[in-house]
Design a protein around this motif. Structure first.
Motif, mmCIF file in Angstrom:
data_model
loop_
_atom_site.group_PDB
_atom_site.id
_atom_site.type_symbol
_atom_site.label_atom_id
_atom_site.label_comp_id
_atom_site.label_asym_id
_atom_site.label_seq_id
_atom_site.Cartn_x
_atom_site.Cartn_y
_atom_site.Cartn_z
ATOM 1 N N VAL A 33 43.566 68.216 18.857
ATOM 2 C CA VAL A 33 43.146 69.208 17.879
ATOM 3 C C VAL A 33 44.160 69.143 16.736
ATOM 4 N N MET A 34 43.716 68.623 15.610
ATOM 5 C CA MET A 34 44.586 68.360 14.460
ATOM 6 C C MET A 34 44.800 69.662 13.694
ATOM 7 N N ASP A 35 45.996 70.241 13.842
ATOM 8 C CA ASP A 35 46.192 71.605 13.350
ATOM 9 C C ASP A 35 47.069 71.747 12.111
ATOM 10 N N HIS A 36 47.741 70.684 11.665
ATOM 11 C CA HIS A 36 48.627 70.850 10.511
ATOM 12 C C HIS A 36 48.972 69.492 9.906
ATOM 13 N N THR A 37 48.957 69.444 8.580
ATOM 14 C CA THR A 37 49.428 68.265 7.847
ATOM 15 C C THR A 37 50.381 68.749 6.763
ATOM 16 N N TYR A 38 51.528 68.115 6.689
ATOM 17 C CA TYR A 38 52.533 68.476 5.682
ATOM 18 C C TYR A 38 53.051 67.213 5.028
ATOM 19 N N VAL A 39 53.159 67.241 3.690
ATOM 20 C CA VAL A 39 53.815 66.180 2.933
ATOM 21 C C VAL A 39 54.714 66.860 1.908
ATOM 22 N N SER A 40 55.950 66.408 1.826
ATOM 23 C CA SER A 40 56.907 66.938 0.865
ATOM 24 C C SER A 40 56.343 66.851 -0.553
ATOM 25 N N THR A 41 56.668 67.831 -1.370
ATOM 26 C CA THR A 41 56.195 67.828 -2.756
ATOM 27 C C THR A 41 56.649 66.582 -3.505
ATOM 28 N N THR A 42 57.746 65.987 -3.097
ATOM 29 C CA THR A 42 58.238 64.788 -3.777
ATOM 30 C C THR A 42 57.355 63.568 -3.524
ATOM 31 N N LEU A 43 56.503 63.627 -2.504
ATOM 32 C CA LEU A 43 55.656 62.481 -2.149
ATOM 33 C C LEU A 43 54.167 62.736 -2.326
ATOM 34 N N ARG A 44 53.793 63.931 -2.733
ATOM 35 C CA ARG A 44 52.369 64.244 -2.858
ATOM 36 C C ARG A 44 51.710 63.337 -3.880
ATOM 37 N N GLY A 45 50.448 63.000 -3.595
ATOM 38 C CA GLY A 45 49.689 62.127 -4.481
ATOM 39 C C GLY A 45 49.936 60.649 -4.251
ATOM 40 N N GLN A 46 50.702 60.312 -3.213
ATOM 41 C CA GLN A 46 51.013 58.909 -2.924
ATOM 42 C C GLN A 46 50.289 58.375 -1.690
#
Length: 89
Positions: A33-46
């Motif tokens: 059950v995939m409950d969370h995804t996090y990416v640092s703001t410095t890497l978003r859009g990549q």
């Protein structure tokens, strides 16, 4: 670098020893059950979130699990991409 976390409930993305992204799940039988995804703001859009999901899908395939989307990113990705048809629950 992408790696499965020691407790086997997440894929983490690290650079220079710092965790900058993760996708987490909990198991219900043979379903992740995939409950969370996090990416640092410095890497978003990549494309890091997609790569995290790809790694999680490979983990699911290797362990004969299905994936159930719960977090908004995975819900959207499952609708947008055909890459996960074999692991969708």
């Amino acid at each position: 670098m992408f790696s499965v976390r020691q407790d086997e409930k997440a894929i983490e993305y690290t650079q220079d020893g710092q965790m900058l992204g993760e996708i987490t799940w909990y198991l219900q039988g043979d379903t992740m059950v995939m409950d969370h995804t996090y990416v640092s703001t410095t890497l978003r859009g990549q494309g890091i979130a997609k790569q995290l999901l790809d790694e999680a899908a490979n983990y699911a395939r290797a362990n004969h699990y299905k994936m159930q989307p719960l977090c908004s990113y995975v819900v959207t990705a499952f609708k947008r991409y055909d890459d996960y048809e074999d692991v969708k629950k």
